[in-house]
Write an enzyme that holds these catalytic residues in place. Sequence first.
Site, mmCIF file in Angstrom:
data_model
loop_
_atom_site.group_PDB
_atom_site.id
_atom_site.type_symbol
_atom_site.label_atom_id
_atom_site.label_comp_id
_atom_site.label_asym_id
_atom_site.label_seq_id
_atom_site.Cartn_x
_atom_site.Cartn_y
_atom_site.Cartn_z
ATOM 1 N N LYS A 22 -14.846 18.724 0.114
ATOM 2 C CA LYS A 22 -13.531 19.409 0.144
ATOM 3 C C LYS A 22 -12.609 18.705 1.618
ATOM 4 O O LYS A 22 -11.577 18.386 1.136
ATOM 5 C CB LYS A 22 -13.908 20.631 0.643
ATOM 6 C CG LYS A 22 -12.410 21.437 1.249
ATOM 7 C CD LYS A 22 -12.720 22.951 1.456
ATOM 8 C CE LYS A 22 -13.460 23.215 3.080
ATOM 9 N NZ LYS A 22 -12.326 23.031 4.007
ATOM 10 N N ASN A 23 -13.379 18.423 2.536
ATOM 11 C CA ASN A 23 -12.564 17.977 3.873
ATOM 12 C C ASN A 23 -12.641 16.316 3.694
ATOM 13 O O ASN A 23 -12.051 15.777 4.624
ATOM 14 C CB ASN A 23 -13.600 18.178 5.046
ATOM 15 C CG ASN A 23 -13.600 19.645 5.305
ATOM 16 O OD1 ASN A 23 -12.895 20.393 4.581
ATOM 17 N ND2 ASN A 23 -14.729 20.004 5.918
ATOM 18 N N CYS A 116 -6.971 30.785 12.814
ATOM 19 C CA CYS A 116 -7.676 31.112 11.591
ATOM 20 C C CYS A 116 -8.936 31.882 11.918
ATOM 21 O O CYS A 116 -9.297 32.465 12.980
ATOM 22 C CB CYS A 116 -8.052 30.066 10.586
ATOM 23 S SG CYS A 116 -9.164 29.078 11.333
ATOM 24 N N ARG A 121 -7.699 26.860 16.693
ATOM 25 C CA ARG A 121 -7.143 25.586 15.882
ATOM 26 C C ARG A 121 -6.133 25.022 16.583
ATOM 27 O O ARG A 121 -5.020 24.978 15.868
ATOM 28 C CB ARG A 121 -6.937 26.187 14.455
ATOM 29 C CG ARG A 121 -8.404 26.933 13.887
ATOM 30 C CD ARG A 121 -9.728 26.192 13.739
ATOM 31 N NE ARG A 121 -9.698 25.249 13.083
ATOM 32 C CZ ARG A 121 -10.053 24.904 11.403
ATOM 33 N NH1 ARG A 121 -9.973 26.293 11.065
ATOM 34 N NH2 ARG A 121 -9.987 24.010 11.112
ATOM 35 N N ASP A 304 -19.972 23.338 10.782
ATOM 36 C CA ASP A 304 -19.967 23.899 9.264
ATOM 37 C C ASP A 304 -21.336 24.267 8.598
ATOM 38 O O ASP A 304 -21.028 25.385 7.646
ATOM 39 C CB ASP A 304 -19.102 23.364 8.395
ATOM 40 C CG ASP A 304 -17.817 22.847 8.809
ATOM 41 O OD1 ASP A 304 -17.150 21.742 8.192
ATOM 42 O OD2 ASP A 304 -16.957 23.365 9.594
ATOM 43 N N ARG A 396 -12.662 29.318 -1.338
ATOM 44 C CA ARG A 396 -11.905 28.326 -0.687
ATOM 45 C C ARG A 396 -12.674 27.031 -0.558
ATOM 46 O O ARG A 396 -12.156 25.730 -0.850
ATOM 47 C CB ARG A 396 -11.731 28.641 0.633
ATOM 48 C CG ARG A 396 -10.575 29.440 0.606
ATOM 49 C CD ARG A 396 -10.126 29.701 2.275
ATOM 50 N NE ARG A 396 -10.129 28.311 3.022
ATOM 51 C CZ ARG A 396 -10.508 27.974 4.153
ATOM 52 N NH1 ARG A 396 -11.085 28.760 5.034
ATOM 53 N NH2 ARG A 396 -10.345 26.957 4.758
HETATM 54 C C1 EPZ Z 1 -12.144 19.892 10.389
HETATM 55 O O1 EPZ Z 1 -10.938 20.767 10.986
HETATM 56 C C2 EPZ Z 1 -12.540 20.607 9.183
HETATM 57 N N1 EPZ Z 1 -11.761 20.736 8.146
HETATM 58 C C3 EPZ Z 1 -13.388 21.667 9.785
HETATM 59 O O2 EPZ Z 1 -14.343 22.118 8.380
HETATM 60 C C4 EPZ Z 1 -14.412 21.328 10.551
HETATM 61 O O3 EPZ Z 1 -15.095 22.415 10.939
HETATM 62 C C5 EPZ Z 1 -13.900 20.526 11.678
HETATM 63 O O4 EPZ Z 1 -13.157 19.493 11.334
HETATM 64 C C6 EPZ Z 1 -14.848 20.067 13.005
HETATM 65 O O5 EPZ Z 1 -15.871 19.211 11.974
HETATM 66 C C7 EPZ Z 1 -10.984 20.021 7.364
HETATM 67 O O6 EPZ Z 1 -11.529 18.591 7.636
HETATM 68 C C8 EPZ Z 1 -10.136 20.251 6.486
HETATM 69 P P1 EPZ Z 1 -11.063 19.600 14.686
HETATM 70 P P2 EPZ Z 1 -10.212 20.424 12.383
HETATM 71 O O7 EPZ Z 1 -9.645 19.164 14.784
HETATM 72 O O8 EPZ Z 1 -9.717 18.838 11.916
HETATM 73 C C9 EPZ Z 1 -10.353 20.920 18.915
HETATM 74 C C10 EPZ Z 1 -14.751 23.954 6.951
HETATM 75 O O9 EPZ Z 1 -15.294 24.966 7.103
HETATM 76 N N2 EPZ Z 1 -8.635 20.741 18.775
HETATM 77 O O10 EPZ Z 1 -12.116 18.314 14.598
HETATM 78 O O11 EPZ Z 1 -9.042 21.358 12.505
HETATM 79 C C11 EPZ Z 1 -10.561 22.174 17.959
HETATM 80 O O12 EPZ Z 1 -10.123 23.548 18.864
HETATM 81 C C12 EPZ Z 1 -13.672 23.557 7.961
HETATM 82 O O13 EPZ Z 1 -14.550 23.200 5.965
HETATM 83 C C13 EPZ Z 1 -7.783 20.690 20.061
HETATM 84 O O14 EPZ Z 1 -8.216 21.144 20.923
HETATM 85 O O15 EPZ Z 1 -11.229 20.378 13.226
HETATM 86 C C14 EPZ Z 1 -12.144 22.346 17.925
HETATM 87 O O16 EPZ Z 1 -12.740 22.745 19.136
HETATM 88 C C15 EPZ Z 1 -13.697 24.529 9.079
HETATM 89 N N3 EPZ Z 1 -6.811 20.308 19.693
HETATM 90 C C16 EPZ Z 1 -12.350 20.517 18.142
HETATM 91 O O17 EPZ Z 1 -11.022 20.028 18.417
HETATM 92 C C17 EPZ Z 1 -6.265 19.790 18.469
HETATM 93 O O18 EPZ Z 1 -5.258 19.485 18.296
HETATM 94 C C18 EPZ Z 1 -12.786 20.254 16.713
HETATM 95 O O19 EPZ Z 1 -11.623 20.474 15.696
HETATM 96 C C19 EPZ Z 1 -7.208 19.770 17.231
HETATM 97 C C20 EPZ Z 1 -8.562 20.343 17.430
#
Ligand code: EPZ
Length: 417
Positions: A22-23, A116, A121, A304, A396
């Site tokens: 998915k990701n 979410c 996020r 995840d 989802r």
């Molecule tokens: C991706 O989300 C995945 N989603 C998530 O999977 C996954 O949990 C996550 O990466 C971590 O591996 C998709 O790929 C569609 P991040 P993403 O930006 O990109 C902080 C699932 O269940 N952060 O790597 O949104 C954030 O708060 C989903 O399949 C900032 O601070 O995750 C978090 O603590 C859930 N500022 C950390 O980084 C930003 O601008 C990791 O978030 C962006 C993120």
Amino acid sequence: MEKYIVKGGRPLYGEVNIQSAKNSVLPLLAASVLTDEKVIIHRCPRIADVLNMVQILGELGCKTSFQGDSLVIDSADAANHEIPSALAKELRSSVFMLGSVIARFGRARIAYPGGCDIGLRPIDLHLSGLRRLGVQITEDGGYIDCTVEKTVGADILLDCPSVGATENIILAAVKGKGRTVIRNAAKEPEIADLQNFLNRMGAKVSGAGSATVIVEGVGKLHGAEYTPIPDRIEAGTFLIAAAMCGGELLVKNALSENLAALLHKLREISCKIHAENDKIYISSKRRLSPKLIETSPYPGFPTDLQAPATALACICEGSTVVVENLFETRFKHVPELLRMGADITVRGRSAFIRGVPALHGADVYAGDLRGGAALTLAAIAAEGESTVSDLYHIDRGYTDFEQKLRGAGADIRRIRV
Ligand code: EPZ
């Protein structure tokens, strides 16, 4: 509304076939906007998040059609740079559209994606990265407006290795002027998948999978066909199901090199694991406590899989501490597990779990995608009958979830109420 009816307590014997990630599919769909030639994504899972993204592509003016399990995207007539707010709120990963819509049209408008089920996020790293590429960004009334003639390569350091921010910056830079260097980039396998797909379209991206990704801007991208990598989180979910229920399971279309942290933990609790090519075999009799599960960015233990691993720890011999380092509210499955007889205390980002011999059936509610999957695993491992409601969360991210579990011997069926 639909729910699962589960009669738990049966071991799993059989095999499951894993879907495409998915990701990985979501950023690949965003990348399809970067060319006005046809793109084909093979083995495309028809999960809700993908179908939502397909709807967003339609709103941008892209033509999409499924041919069997291949999704064909034709963005020749794409003309709308505004990502529909209703859908953007519905789908967190619509944020990934930002980079490619900006690169295609020189502008983008998107509703500020709210938090979410699992946390705030934020997207500050996405926006600061885009600004470094020369994108003018204004935020007003809950909308983000981006404009740039053409992105200009820059040296960008991410405060944390955000998956989405890494992907958005790559997508915005592939057709920009000059070289972009992304430092402290996310190293998830899905980033390498995006790199491979973009390079097949004629881009020049390198370093994905390491902490430094380099993008050399090119003038044009052409169409391409691509089969995404298998979904390591779905594969991990089924491996944990087998560890919880006992029995033997063959997980097919699964890359063990992308699941090293989980496989290490499963061997620690005394599961027998054998990985060969794209298959992983697991057999489970006893479940010793893993003692500590701490989520961290790839290649650490994946956030995840934290919820399924927490469900597993509930029925391991001994105590386990689970620490969720990435998201603020990713323990929504805990109150539901307590209703099944689990012994868990949550303090901040840590869950202190004392293993019990078995969980008992209960009526539980999925609070988010991976929490819903975790509760389903708890139900098929528990003694007695359970129901799992709010299945739209599970839909989802998992195709044919109950069918695959039933095919391995679980007594689970979906009913409409
Ligand atoms: C991706 O989300 C995945 N989603 C998530 O999977 C996954 O949990 C996550 O990466 C971590 O591996 C998709 O790929 C569609 P991040 P993403 O930006 O990109 C902080 C699932 O269940 N952060 O790597 O949104 C954030 O708060 C989903 O399949 C900032 O601070 O995750 C978090 O603590 C859930 N500022 C950390 O980084 C930003 O601008 C990791 O978030 C962006 C993120």
